[in-house]
Enzyme design. Sequence first.
Site, PDB file in Angstrom:
ATOM      1  N   LYS A  27      13.551  23.735  20.906  1.00  0.00           N
ATOM      2  CA  LYS A  27      13.825  23.847  19.474  1.00  0.00           C
ATOM      3  C   LYS A  27      15.141  24.578  19.243  1.00  0.00           C
ATOM      4  O   LYS A  27      15.995  24.114  18.480  1.00  0.00           O
ATOM      5  CB  LYS A  27      12.668  24.603  18.806  1.00  0.00           C
ATOM      6  CG  LYS A  27      12.580  24.415  17.317  1.00  0.00           C
ATOM      7  CD  LYS A  27      11.407  25.206  16.744  1.00  0.00           C
ATOM      8  CE  LYS A  27      10.074  24.594  17.115  1.00  0.00           C
ATOM      9  NZ  LYS A  27       8.930  25.471  16.785  1.00  0.00           N
ATOM     10  N   ARG A  97      10.258  31.407  14.810  1.00  0.00           N
ATOM     11  CA  ARG A  97       9.674  30.190  15.377  1.00  0.00           C
ATOM     12  C   ARG A  97       9.608  30.244  16.900  1.00  0.00           C
ATOM     13  O   ARG A  97      10.520  30.736  17.550  1.00  0.00           O
ATOM     14  CB  ARG A  97      10.502  28.975  14.954  1.00  0.00           C
ATOM     15  CG  ARG A  97      10.877  28.983  13.505  1.00  0.00           C
ATOM     16  CD  ARG A  97      11.818  27.839  13.134  1.00  0.00           C
ATOM     17  NE  ARG A  97      11.185  26.535  13.257  1.00  0.00           N
ATOM     18  CZ  ARG A  97      11.831  25.385  13.082  1.00  0.00           C
ATOM     19  NH1 ARG A  97      13.133  25.384  12.810  1.00  0.00           N
ATOM     20  NH2 ARG A  97      11.195  24.246  13.193  1.00  0.00           N
ATOM     21  N   GLY A 106       2.492  22.650  17.980  1.00  0.00           N
ATOM     22  CA  GLY A 106       1.374  23.371  17.382  1.00  0.00           C
ATOM     23  C   GLY A 106       0.658  24.348  18.304  1.00  0.00           C
ATOM     24  O   GLY A 106      -0.319  24.966  17.907  1.00  0.00           O
ATOM     25  N   MET A 108       1.932  27.080  19.836  1.00  0.00           N
ATOM     26  CA  MET A 108       2.313  28.486  19.679  1.00  0.00           C
ATOM     27  C   MET A 108       2.528  28.780  18.198  1.00  0.00           C
ATOM     28  O   MET A 108       2.344  27.930  17.359  1.00  0.00           O
ATOM     29  CB  MET A 108       3.550  28.781  20.508  1.00  0.00           C
ATOM     30  CG  MET A 108       3.244  28.783  21.986  1.00  0.00           C
ATOM     31  SD  MET A 108       4.673  29.139  22.968  1.00  0.00           S
ATOM     32  CE  MET A 108       5.689  27.737  22.633  1.00  0.00           C
ATOM     33  N   ARG A 353      13.774  16.502  18.073  1.00  0.00           N
ATOM     34  CA  ARG A 353      13.423  16.415  19.492  1.00  0.00           C
ATOM     35  C   ARG A 353      13.215  14.944  19.809  1.00  0.00           C
ATOM     36  O   ARG A 353      13.039  14.125  18.912  1.00  0.00           O
ATOM     37  CB  ARG A 353      12.169  17.226  19.796  1.00  0.00           C
ATOM     38  CG  ARG A 353      10.943  16.734  19.064  1.00  0.00           C
ATOM     39  CD  ARG A 353       9.756  17.665  19.270  1.00  0.00           C
ATOM     40  NE  ARG A 353       8.718  17.332  18.306  1.00  0.00           N
ATOM     41  CZ  ARG A 353       7.835  18.189  17.835  1.00  0.00           C
ATOM     42  NH1 ARG A 353       7.864  19.453  18.204  1.00  0.00           N
ATOM     43  NH2 ARG A 353       6.915  17.812  16.990  1.00  0.00           N
ATOM     44  N   HIS A 469     -14.623  10.227  44.855  1.00  0.00           N
ATOM     45  CA  HIS A 469     -14.584   8.927  45.532  1.00  0.00           C
ATOM     46  C   HIS A 469     -14.454   7.799  44.506  1.00  0.00           C
ATOM     47  O   HIS A 469     -13.597   6.923  44.626  1.00  0.00           O
ATOM     48  CB  HIS A 469     -15.845   8.748  46.376  1.00  0.00           C
ATOM     49  CG  HIS A 469     -15.898   7.434  47.098  1.00  0.00           C
ATOM     50  ND1 HIS A 469     -16.479   6.312  46.549  1.00  0.00           N
ATOM     51  CD2 HIS A 469     -15.396   7.056  48.294  1.00  0.00           C
ATOM     52  CE1 HIS A 469     -16.345   5.307  47.398  1.00  0.00           C
ATOM     53  NE2 HIS A 469     -15.691   5.737  48.474  1.00  0.00           N
ATOM     54  N   SER A 774       3.667   5.828  59.566  1.00  0.00           N
ATOM     55  CA  SER A 774       3.241   5.773  58.174  1.00  0.00           C
ATOM     56  C   SER A 774       2.480   7.064  57.900  1.00  0.00           C
ATOM     57  O   SER A 774       1.508   7.374  58.584  1.00  0.00           O
ATOM     58  CB  SER A 774       2.355   4.554  57.942  1.00  0.00           C
ATOM     59  OG  SER A 774       1.913   4.541  56.611  1.00  0.00           O
ATOM     60  N   CYS A 841       1.507   6.034  52.990  1.00  0.00           N
ATOM     61  CA  CYS A 841       0.451   5.133  52.525  1.00  0.00           C
ATOM     62  C   CYS A 841      -0.761   5.867  51.959  1.00  0.00           C
ATOM     63  O   CYS A 841      -1.788   5.276  51.749  1.00  0.00           O
ATOM     64  CB  CYS A 841       0.018   4.198  53.640  1.00  0.00           C
ATOM     65  SG  CYS A 841      -0.823   5.029  54.996  1.00  0.00           S
ATOM     66  N   TYR A 861       9.897   3.245  52.792  1.00  0.00           N
ATOM     67  CA  TYR A 861       9.069   2.630  51.758  1.00  0.00           C
ATOM     68  C   TYR A 861       7.930   3.549  51.347  1.00  0.00           C
ATOM     69  O   TYR A 861       7.596   4.500  52.068  1.00  0.00           O
ATOM     70  CB  TYR A 861       8.502   1.279  52.239  1.00  0.00           C
ATOM     71  CG  TYR A 861       7.482   1.380  53.348  1.00  0.00           C
ATOM     72  CD1 TYR A 861       6.120   1.548  53.061  1.00  0.00           C
ATOM     73  CD2 TYR A 861       7.872   1.308  54.682  1.00  0.00           C
ATOM     74  CE1 TYR A 861       5.195   1.648  54.076  1.00  0.00           C
ATOM     75  CE2 TYR A 861       6.938   1.411  55.702  1.00  0.00           C
ATOM     76  CZ  TYR A 861       5.594   1.584  55.394  1.00  0.00           C
ATOM     77  OH  TYR A 861       4.673   1.700  56.393  1.00  0.00           O
TER      78      TYR A 861
END
Length: 884
Positions: A27, A97, A106, A108, A353, A469, A774, A841, A861
């Site tokens: 802000k 502020r 909202g 604080m 913002r 799981h 991997s 992976c 990758y």
Amino acid sequence: MPDRLLLPFGGSAPSAHQLGKAHLGGKGANLAEMAGIGLPVPPGFVIPTPLCALYYDAGGRLPDALKAKLAEGLAHIEALVGMEFGSATNPLLVSVRSGARVSMPGMMDTVLNLGLNDVTVEGLASRSANPRFAWDSYRRFIQMYSDVVLGLDHYLFEDALEIMKDDRGASLDTDLTAEDLKALVGQYQAIVLKTRGEEFPQDPLEQLEGAVAAVFGSWRSERAAVYRRLNDIPESWGTAVTVQAMVFGNMGETSATGVAFTRDPATGDRRIYGEYLINAQGEDVVAGIRTPHYLTLSAREAAGARGQSMEEAMPAVFAELAEMFERLETHYRDCQDIEFTVQEGKLWLLQTRSGKRTAKAALKMACDMVDEGLIEADEAVLRVDPAVLDQLLHPTLDPAAPRDIIAVGLPASPGAASGAIVLDSETAAERAGRGEDVILVRVETSPEDIAGMHAARGILTARGGMTSHAAVVARGMGRPCVSGAGGISIDMEARTLKIGSKSFREGEIVTLDGASGEVMLGRVATVEPELSGDFARLMGWADQHRRMKVRANAETPEDCRTAVRFGAEGVGLARTEHMFFGAERIVHVRAMILSADESGRRAALEKLLPAQRADFAEIFRIMEGRPVTIRLLDPPLHEFLPSREAEMAEVAEATGLALGAVRRRVAELHESNPMLGHRGCRLLITFPEITEMQARAIFEAALEAGGGVEPEIMVPLVATARELELVKSVIERTAAEVFAEKGKTIPYTIGTMIELPRAALRAGEIAEHAGFFSFGTNDLTQTTLGISRDDAARFLGAYVDAGIYPRDPFVSLDTDGVGELIGLAAERGRGTRAGLKLGICGEHGGDPATIQFCETQGLDYVSCSPWRVPIARLAAAQAALHKA
Ligand code: ADP
Ligand code: MG
Ligand code: MG
């Protein structure tokens, strides 16, 4: 002590905004920036974020040096507005502020109209022809200050206001007269004196110090702490405090206050979107006390709403506002979310913002802004948060359809699904096999439920968290899932699902919303995801900037097809064990495990071979020459063991063993810690015939598929180079046999998972036998942290709260610890073998923060669930752009 305790903005103050949001708060930085480019912003000063830490270090007190500086800050404002703080005739009022590095709307506190007391209120009154104004401001101030700074309950004041309104027959607070408001101020002061035993503070400087301290204090309020936890905001950031000259939207009919977006945050359309209220102040628009009105005539007409739009009521100011929006967009080159106030026809901007938006809007805005020439394509790629793409990839519930919500759990895997309640996996597979849509409802799921989960449209569990799981597997499969719906219970006897006093029979239709965690009765209409248009354009740009490849963890034909559709460039992990759970195969798998000798095992494996070969051939066909990494059998054997009598009998029949012998063998195979037991390459080494069968299935399938297929065979759970060497020799021997039999050869690579700390440390030796590594980060996290993922739910939340780990390390990689091992293994592996291919992976492969880390480590990758492939493509592009 930071060198500058406060940073002025407005007038000729050197613009402080370069100090950035980390220092000034979002802000404060934006106010300073807007003031710097000549937009109408009331002048003020920012107390930067480092002071917040000092406030807490001092035990919740303002540092004396800061107190001494406040007068200087006030003088800056006074000079610019020609008013004086505390003056009886011409008093300056300020707002105090809060504002952290990222916006926490909202969460604080803020205090408006500060500087009023029994004397200055008269001075304020003399500034306006509107007799209500000064007393309206004063009663608002007393309530806000008492709530925020003195810690009094705001209901005390709201009750008094309601009584006053009833008394006067007023329906709105704007109907109260100046006399009423003045009386209310008296009542409010009496409330303060009575509940606090002290008068409301009359000294403006004392008020200011109190408010600044309270704003710092609100950083650690309960709700701010919860918000930070949900949004991964570190407590150490702290909040800045902005002190700013008040402007008044409550001066009468030519005054107003409002909030606006420069583009529609729901659709992304380029049109002004927002609301305003005449004769109002601060939060009135969002507080819901009065119904706000639309800004534009077209929005009002489209909504069929009454009450004048701002465009109609204040055409000149509205035109000025619209022009201001253009300037803000040109300057910030993004959609802005703005607060404004009109004081007697004069427009003031109080905040801007970057506007929060839906995934759909984010894509549209990014593409439109490229077309408008506001941003370049690479910036558009950086604009969209990869995580939000999730919202777009799954069918979602039609927002217009009615919902009858019967339970709520955790939003574990996004998307929406409807189907018949089924209470076990066999029933799920069976009914789905007949073409029925089913929702699998379980207390919690286990690996044995894989087939049922796969068959189901969605999964609902009573227990388990976001990394249980059910949640992990459902996300991997792209199945919507609501987990940990505490209010439900399952009665297996009666075969019903119970929610509170109601019960629902198996077969009744329910709908899950995996994005909100809601469970609804009946079928709720859905809408399919849109993968063309803006989505395709943005992904195209992302692919141009991406260095790392993106693969998918997939083994079923459906998952492989999804992976290709979402742009996967290969399979990074095909888990062969998932194929073992199929109804007609599990019995042979069990027979193999339970055989006491090699010949028994070979007989069972013989039966599995054609099925495995067919699976692999299908994957190779779908992947059309893209690389495919197949992992040899990995999980602990107990996951396959029969547990129920009926299953044991089935195995007895298939193997010709006596039921008693089967039971004994099951007991013999029991392990006390199966995850660290007889699994992975340990199985492949002790039962080389398993390795042989799997390797044969892979090579035969690859030869059959032909066309550039180059399988990558991956050995799990390796700790030492010798283990890999042993398994590798069996694979190579099998390859030679198959190639000789068929009279054909194909290229292939053998590599390993790095998922044990020892493997990471000894990566230099292991690389002598490996064509690729991997990183299996699920197990590597478990073994490095010594935490079992399945048991972590009980304490991990508390661990994250206490700052022990910044985030759930099973969701986002622990880059400090596990990451260090990855970096080390990469370096040592490449030290031995320059071109060693490196990938990841684990579940982490689809997490944007982890992907960023993989880019810094130069991995080749990432591999993730098919449904996360677009997210990974975008995150990998962003990581490459950040690095560049
Ligand atoms: P939040 O971060 O919760 O939005 P703000 O600090 O933005 O809190 O302030 C709350 C409300 O008060 C906003 O509507 C804002 O526009 C208004 N407000 C803040 N400062 C002033 C000021 N100096 N003059 C008039 N209104 C103000
Ligand atoms: Mg605000
Ligand atoms: Mg593993």
